[in-house]
Design a protein around this motif. Structure first.
Motif, PDB file in Angstrom:
ATOM      1  N   VAL A  29       0.935  -1.370   0.013  1.00  0.00           N
ATOM      2  CA  VAL A  29      -0.200   0.119  -0.082  1.00  0.00           C
ATOM      3  C   VAL A  29       0.967   1.222  -0.211  1.00  0.00           C
ATOM      4  CG1 VAL A  29      -1.764   1.205   1.265  1.00  0.00           C
ATOM      5  CG2 VAL A  29      -1.756  -1.174   1.549  1.00  0.00           C
ATOM      6  N   LEU A  30       2.005   1.152   0.753  1.00  0.00           N
ATOM      7  CA  LEU A  30       2.912   2.317   0.938  1.00  0.00           C
ATOM      8  C   LEU A  30       3.467   2.613  -0.452  1.00  0.00           C
ATOM      9  CD1 LEU A  30       3.090   4.338   3.298  1.00  0.00           C
ATOM     10  CD2 LEU A  30       5.062   2.968   3.987  1.00  0.00           C
ATOM     11  N   LEU A  31       3.846   1.547  -0.991  1.00  0.00           N
ATOM     12  CA  LEU A  31       4.412   1.713  -2.642  1.00  0.00           C
ATOM     13  C   LEU A  31       3.349   2.480  -3.463  1.00  0.00           C
ATOM     14  CD1 LEU A  31       6.677   1.292  -4.759  1.00  0.00           C
ATOM     15  CD2 LEU A  31       5.607  -1.081  -4.963  1.00  0.00           C
ATOM     16  N   GLN A  32       2.170   2.153  -3.311  1.00  0.00           N
ATOM     17  CA  GLN A  32       1.096   2.582  -4.102  1.00  0.00           C
ATOM     18  C   GLN A  32       1.115   4.268  -3.888  1.00  0.00           C
ATOM     19  OE1 GLN A  32      -2.486   0.372  -4.649  1.00  0.00           O
ATOM     20  NE2 GLN A  32      -1.398  -1.151  -3.449  1.00  0.00           N
ATOM     21  N   MET A  33       1.118   4.412  -2.644  1.00  0.00           N
ATOM     22  CA  MET A  33       1.194   5.724  -2.085  1.00  0.00           C
ATOM     23  C   MET A  33       2.252   6.718  -2.331  1.00  0.00           C
ATOM     24  SD  MET A  33      -0.563   5.025   1.733  1.00  0.00           S
ATOM     25  CE  MET A  33      -0.823   6.568   2.304  1.00  0.00           C
ATOM     26  N   THR A  34       3.608   6.153  -2.442  1.00  0.00           N
ATOM     27  CA  THR A  34       4.554   6.718  -3.133  1.00  0.00           C
ATOM     28  C   THR A  34       4.595   7.280  -4.410  1.00  0.00           C
ATOM     29  OG1 THR A  34       5.931   4.975  -3.541  1.00  0.00           O
ATOM     30  CG2 THR A  34       6.245   5.897  -1.416  1.00  0.00           C
ATOM     31  N   ARG A  35       3.827   6.379  -5.264  1.00  0.00           N
ATOM     32  CA  ARG A  35       3.513   6.706  -6.634  1.00  0.00           C
ATOM     33  C   ARG A  35       2.611   8.058  -6.581  1.00  0.00           C
ATOM     34  NH1 ARG A  35       2.144   1.463  -7.786  1.00  0.00           N
ATOM     35  NH2 ARG A  35       3.835   0.362  -8.117  1.00  0.00           N
ATOM     36  N   ALA A  42      -4.160   7.217   3.152  1.00  0.00           N
ATOM     37  CA  ALA A  42      -5.002   5.914   2.798  1.00  0.00           C
ATOM     38  C   ALA A  42      -6.432   6.156   3.168  1.00  0.00           C
ATOM     39  CB  ALA A  42      -4.335   4.784   3.071  1.00  0.00           C
ATOM     40  N   VAL A  43      -7.229   5.980   2.588  1.00  0.00           N
ATOM     41  CA  VAL A  43      -8.751   6.146   2.944  1.00  0.00           C
ATOM     42  C   VAL A  43      -9.357   4.996   2.515  1.00  0.00           C
ATOM     43  CG1 VAL A  43      -8.605   8.571   3.196  1.00  0.00           C
ATOM     44  CG2 VAL A  43      -9.355   7.569   1.011  1.00  0.00           C
ATOM     45  N   LEU A  82     -15.904   8.032   4.737  1.00  0.00           N
ATOM     46  CA  LEU A  82     -14.365   7.603   4.326  1.00  0.00           C
ATOM     47  C   LEU A  82     -13.421   7.785   5.454  1.00  0.00           C
ATOM     48  CD1 LEU A  82     -13.793   6.889   1.455  1.00  0.00           C
ATOM     49  CD2 LEU A  82     -13.337   9.361   1.037  1.00  0.00           C
ATOM     50  N   ALA A  83     -12.914   7.004   5.850  1.00  0.00           N
ATOM     51  CA  ALA A  83     -12.112   6.750   6.897  1.00  0.00           C
ATOM     52  C   ALA A  83     -10.510   6.699   6.608  1.00  0.00           C
ATOM     53  CB  ALA A  83     -12.454   5.476   7.863  1.00  0.00           C
ATOM     54  N   MET A  84      -9.742   7.437   7.338  1.00  0.00           N
ATOM     55  CA  MET A  84      -8.245   7.193   7.145  1.00  0.00           C
ATOM     56  C   MET A  84      -7.960   6.161   7.913  1.00  0.00           C
ATOM     57  SD  MET A  84      -6.779  10.841   7.712  1.00  0.00           S
ATOM     58  CE  MET A  84      -7.668  11.506   9.008  1.00  0.00           C
ATOM     59  N   ILE A  85      -7.022   5.044   7.172  1.00  0.00           N
ATOM     60  CA  ILE A  85      -6.574   3.948   7.683  1.00  0.00           C
ATOM     61  C   ILE A  85      -5.081   4.334   8.016  1.00  0.00           C
ATOM     62  CG2 ILE A  85      -8.549   2.582   6.623  1.00  0.00           C
ATOM     63  CD1 ILE A  85      -6.337   1.657   4.668  1.00  0.00           C
ATOM     64  N   LYS A 116      -3.433  20.597   0.541  1.00  0.00           N
ATOM     65  CA  LYS A 116      -1.761  19.738   0.515  1.00  0.00           C
ATOM     66  C   LYS A 116      -2.044  18.502   0.961  1.00  0.00           C
ATOM     67  CE  LYS A 116       1.390  22.611  -0.490  1.00  0.00           C
ATOM     68  NZ  LYS A 116       2.267  22.605  -1.757  1.00  0.00           N
ATOM     69  N   VAL A 117      -3.347  18.099   1.025  1.00  0.00           N
ATOM     70  CA  VAL A 117      -3.696  16.406   1.351  1.00  0.00           C
ATOM     71  C   VAL A 117      -4.226  15.797   0.477  1.00  0.00           C
ATOM     72  CG1 VAL A 117      -4.434  15.046   3.331  1.00  0.00           C
ATOM     73  CG2 VAL A 117      -3.478  17.338   3.956  1.00  0.00           C
ATOM     74  N   ILE A 118      -3.918  14.617   0.015  1.00  0.00           N
ATOM     75  CA  ILE A 118      -4.446  13.802  -1.147  1.00  0.00           C
ATOM     76  C   ILE A 118      -5.022  12.621  -0.331  1.00  0.00           C
ATOM     77  CG2 ILE A 118      -4.101  12.522  -3.144  1.00  0.00           C
ATOM     78  CD1 ILE A 118      -4.576  15.592  -3.684  1.00  0.00           C
ATOM     79  N   GLY A 119      -5.909  12.016  -0.676  1.00  0.00           N
ATOM     80  CA  GLY A 119      -6.579  10.809  -0.166  1.00  0.00           C
ATOM     81  C   GLY A 119      -6.366   9.733  -1.271  1.00  0.00           C
ATOM     82  N   PHE A 120      -5.695   8.576  -0.771  1.00  0.00           N
ATOM     83  CA  PHE A 120      -5.654   7.119  -1.717  1.00  0.00           C
ATOM     84  C   PHE A 120      -6.432   6.239  -1.320  1.00  0.00           C
ATOM     85  CE2 PHE A 120      -3.584   2.999  -2.097  1.00  0.00           C
ATOM     86  CZ  PHE A 120      -3.730   2.777  -3.281  1.00  0.00           C
ATOM     87  N   PRO A 121      -7.710   6.095  -2.242  1.00  0.00           N
ATOM     88  CA  PRO A 121      -8.639   4.899  -1.979  1.00  0.00           C
ATOM     89  C   PRO A 121      -7.995   3.527  -1.981  1.00  0.00           C
ATOM     90  CG  PRO A 121      -9.219   6.547  -3.844  1.00  0.00           C
ATOM     91  CD  PRO A 121      -7.921   6.564  -3.343  1.00  0.00           C
ATOM     92  N   PHE A 122      -7.914   3.027  -0.718  1.00  0.00           N
ATOM     93  CA  PHE A 122      -7.461   1.901  -0.533  1.00  0.00           C
ATOM     94  C   PHE A 122      -8.192   0.600  -1.057  1.00  0.00           C
ATOM     95  CE2 PHE A 122      -6.931  -1.844   2.519  1.00  0.00           C
ATOM     96  CZ  PHE A 122      -5.779  -2.271   1.795  1.00  0.00           C
ATOM     97  N   SER A 123      -7.842  -0.197  -1.843  1.00  0.00           N
ATOM     98  CA  SER A 123      -8.745  -1.085  -2.429  1.00  0.00           C
ATOM     99  C   SER A 123      -8.427  -2.587  -1.890  1.00  0.00           C
ATOM    100  CB  SER A 123      -8.819  -1.081  -3.931  1.00  0.00           C
ATOM    101  OG  SER A 123      -7.610  -1.256  -4.440  1.00  0.00           O
ATOM    102  N   GLY A 124      -7.577  -2.924  -1.215  1.00  0.00           N
ATOM    103  CA  GLY A 124      -7.253  -3.983  -0.906  1.00  0.00           C
ATOM    104  C   GLY A 124      -8.043  -4.502   0.318  1.00  0.00           C
ATOM    105  N   ARG A 125      -7.450  -5.530   1.330  1.00  0.00           N
ATOM    106  CA  ARG A 125      -7.910  -5.972   2.343  1.00  0.00           C
ATOM    107  C   ARG A 125      -7.401  -5.557   3.609  1.00  0.00           C
ATOM    108  NH1 ARG A 125     -10.668 -11.920   3.622  1.00  0.00           N
ATOM    109  NH2 ARG A 125     -11.672 -10.755   5.317  1.00  0.00           N
ATOM    110  N   ARG A 126      -8.143  -4.997   4.455  1.00  0.00           N
ATOM    111  CA  ARG A 126      -7.518  -4.471   5.700  1.00  0.00           C
ATOM    112  C   ARG A 126      -7.913  -5.296   6.835  1.00  0.00           C
ATOM    113  NH1 ARG A 126      -8.818  -0.440   9.816  1.00  0.00           N
ATOM    114  NH2 ARG A 126     -10.859  -0.265   8.753  1.00  0.00           N
TER     115      ARG A 126
END
Ligand code: G1P
Length: 283
Positions: A149-155, A166-167, A209-212, A250-260
């Motif tokens: 997930v963090l790799l996707q967020m670095t992009r 991540a949200v 929409l929650a921050m994880i 200055k804040v962007i949400g990354f919609p996480f689509s995997g399993r948490r």
């Protein structure tokens, strides 16, 4: 380590792990051992987090730790007697995953002396981070996806050069457990965050929409945290500091689509255990 691996599109090298919390929901198991060392099958929770950060190209693991957390330091170190004992036997393979991490990473530690919230924990990590963007993993939130997930967020960071959170959508009745955000959908599928509230009542929540527990933060967060008064629960909240940056776009949400899995709760922990038992090969 100074090299930037090809799969990390940014120079983000450091991942911060706030691990000072008591883990009261797992007592008595956490009376004398850190909750982050509880195993999901055969691997401690914290190791999953470190593996995710390494997969995102980060090689300095910075822990904001506390009393009773020494086992984390020992885990990310060589155990000579044990290794000597099993060297050359079939059991050696059981240590291969942790040996790889030890060989690839530098581990640094600072102690949080008082529990004053996630914002305070992040600020306590400032001497380990300095003036550079950094990842944050809350190890309790165990995330499973096709890639880190963090790799996707670095992009996303490489594109937007600002904080990334991540949200994930949660049930309405669960919004009071999370930092809740809302904002504007961007063409790349991410969200420009406009509103943020830490653990709102259901009727005060701007969305579901929650921050994880995954963030990429820019170092200007430290100065903001220094000025952030106690918020929800009387604690210094990271969400309140991020709100200041959100007001500056200055804040962007990354919609996480995997399993948490919320491994801070017993139910989530058991769910994760079952899931990883089915999916994991030992190592
Ligand atoms: C923290 C954050 C919250 C976030 C959550 C994710 O809360 O304060 O905004 O939604 O992590 O797990 P905690 O679970 O530490 O109370």
């Amino acid at each position: 380590m100074t090299d930037t691996p090809r799969d990390n599109p940014t120079p983000i090298q450091i991942c911060l792990f706030p691990v000072a919390g008591y883990g009261t929901r797992f007592l008595p198991a956490t009376k004398a051992q850190p909750k982050e060392m509880l195993p999901i099958v055969t691997k401690p929770l914290i190791q999953y987090g470190v593996e995710e950060a390494v997969a995102a190209g980060m090689h300095t693991m910075a822990f904001v730790t506390g009393r009773n957390k020494r086992a984390i330091e020992d885990h990310f170190d060589i155990t000579y007697e044990l290794e000597d004992q099993i060297s050359g036997t079939q059991k050696e393979i059981y240590l291969s995953s942790i040996r790889q991490l030890i060989d690839q990473c530098t581990f640094t530690y600072v102690r949080q002396t008082k529990m004053r919230g996630l914002g305070d924990a992040i600020l306590t990590g400032e001497p380990l981070v300095g003036q550079q963007p950094f990842g944050v993993i809350l190890a309790d939130d165990l995330c499973h996806d096709d890639e880190s997930v963090l790799l996707q967020m670095t992009r996303l960071y490489a594109q937007h050069q600002c904080c990334i959170v991540a949200v994930e959508e949660v049930r309405r009745e669960d919004v009071c457990k999370y930092g809740i955000v809302s904002g504007q959908a961007l063409p790349d599928g991410s969200i420009r965050i406009e509103q943020m509230v830490e653990k709102p009542a259901i009727d005060q929540a701007p969305s579901n929409l929650a921050m994880i527990g995954r963030y990429i933060l820019t170092p200007d967060i430290f100065d903001i945290l220094r000025e952030t008064p106690p918020g929800n629960g009387g604690e210094i909240q990271l969400t309140d500091a991020l709100k200041v940056l959100a007001a500056r776009n200055k804040v962007i949400g990354f919609p996480f689509s995997g399993r948490r899995f919320d491994c801070g709760s017993v139910e989530g922990f058991v769910e994760a255990t079952n899931f990883y038992f089915q999916h994991q090969t030992r190592g």
